[in-house]
Design an enzyme around this catalytic site. Sequence first.
Site, short mmCIF file in Angstrom:
data_model
loop_
_atom_site.label_atom_id
_atom_site.label_comp_id
_atom_site.label_asym_id
_atom_site.label_seq_id
_atom_site.Cartn_x
_atom_site.Cartn_y
_atom_site.Cartn_z
N ASP A 95 -3.30 51.98 74.06
CA ASP A 95 -3.42 53.22 74.84
C ASP A 95 -3.14 52.98 76.33
OD1 ASP A 95 -3.93 55.93 75.13
OD2 ASP A 95 -5.81 55.88 74.01
N ASP A 119 -1.93 64.36 73.66
CA ASP A 119 -2.54 64.40 72.33
C ASP A 119 -2.34 65.73 71.60
OD1 ASP A 119 -3.44 61.99 73.27
OD2 ASP A 119 -5.55 62.35 72.83
C1 GLA Z 1 -6.04 58.86 73.92
C2 GLA Z 1 -5.00 58.77 72.81
C3 GLA Z 1 -5.62 59.31 71.53
C4 GLA Z 1 -6.86 58.51 71.18
C5 GLA Z 1 -7.85 58.53 72.32
C6 GLA Z 1 -9.00 57.55 72.11
O1 GLA Z 1 -6.33 60.18 74.24
O2 GLA Z 1 -3.85 59.49 73.14
O3 GLA Z 1 -4.69 59.28 70.46
O4 GLA Z 1 -6.48 57.19 70.85
O5 GLA Z 1 -7.21 58.17 73.56
O6 GLA Z 1 -9.91 57.57 73.16
#
Ligand code: GLA
Length: 403
Positions: A154, A209
């Site tokens: 990430d 996301d």
């Molecule tokens: C980010 C990523 C998500 C998930 C969260 C976890 O937002 O884009 O897919 O992995 O972190 O905290």
Amino acid sequence: MKNCVMLVIISVLLCSNISICFAAPDSWENLAQTPPMGWNSWNTFRLKINEELVRSIADMFVKQGFKDAGYEYIVIDDGWQIDRDAQGNIVVNQEKFPSGIKALADYIHSKGLKFGIYSDAGYKTCGGFPGSRGYEYQDARQYAAWGVDYLKYDWCYTGKQSAPDSYKLMRNALEKAGRPIVFSMCEWGSSKPWLWGKGIGHLWRTTFDIRPCWDCGKMTLSNGVQIENFIGFTKILDLQVGLETYAGPGHWNDPDMLEVGNGKLTADENKAHFSLWCMLAAPLMLGNDIRQASPEVLEILLNVEAIAVNQDPLGKQAVKIRDDGDLEVWSKVLHDGSRAVVLFNRSGNEANISFQWTEIGYPTHLIAQIRDIWQKKDLGPFTKTFTAKVAPHGVVMITVTPE
Ligand code: GLA
């Protein structure tokens, strides 16, 4: 010398692609030759994960036919880690994973499946747990020792770090650790990873996301920017246009994990979401609680013909070939020269959607057999054009195969 010659002969026999002929079959370069398929804990469970949950998902993979359909990786997202010890080793949350990560990986491997984990290029994960910054080689060694097969990496708490440099650092660390680990880059498309990600990661997120909704979240772009951290699947779909040429075997655009079966998505919306992700050659990472899935959702996720479109060995991402406002047509070239086509109705009313052979690169006179992938039915031979009635927020997904 003799061993060396043998190795070369074995490599040549095992490889079909001449450019990768001298790499071992499971070397880094040979991973993710088709879009990775599996399950990830984040979309449903957020930080509330534990070993019981993950084991039961692995059991379900086998019992419900996910494994047979090609789903392979079981990935725990953020929230498994809690601290670092005095030697800098990452410390697992004992309350959630009392048996430890190695035991969990062993269990998943015993089912013939693969195991994935999550970390972050910054000093903390998005959930606020220790990230890998400064510990890349140490973490990679730990993952390899645990038997990790897939790392989602990430981009929270990265400040002014360079994304290409940060991802390359972890990629090198993984390679040095000596275990083939699929590397999933999750920097949300912020620095256009499709331009530099090939050879560093096997897949890269292209957007912020996903959320289990049709078109929620703000978005302006092109290029009045604005955009929000969380967006529905049709908005994500729009952001894939223009990225087609960057995807291929071993290097995929990732429009984020599936929300099929989550939130208030209707049956038609779930089908549309899944069909379009198959067309995009997107990684198919299930994001629902498959233990509670309705028969309707299971039928979508286990449609082997739709999955075959996603896993087609040519690895082409679909192109939007027609955009009449709410009515769209997407076409994906398959390895045998046939096409997968999705007619997508974004409107609130049933509508007829058509396309011409010339739009999918065929001459008008060509006779082609059409098969409906959701009805699981051959519709017969057609020439020149095809039209179908499409449900509101729905799709018709077909293959078009020249006779
Ligand atoms: C980010 C990523 C998500 C998930 C969260 C976890 O937002 O884009 O897919 O992995 O972190 O905290």
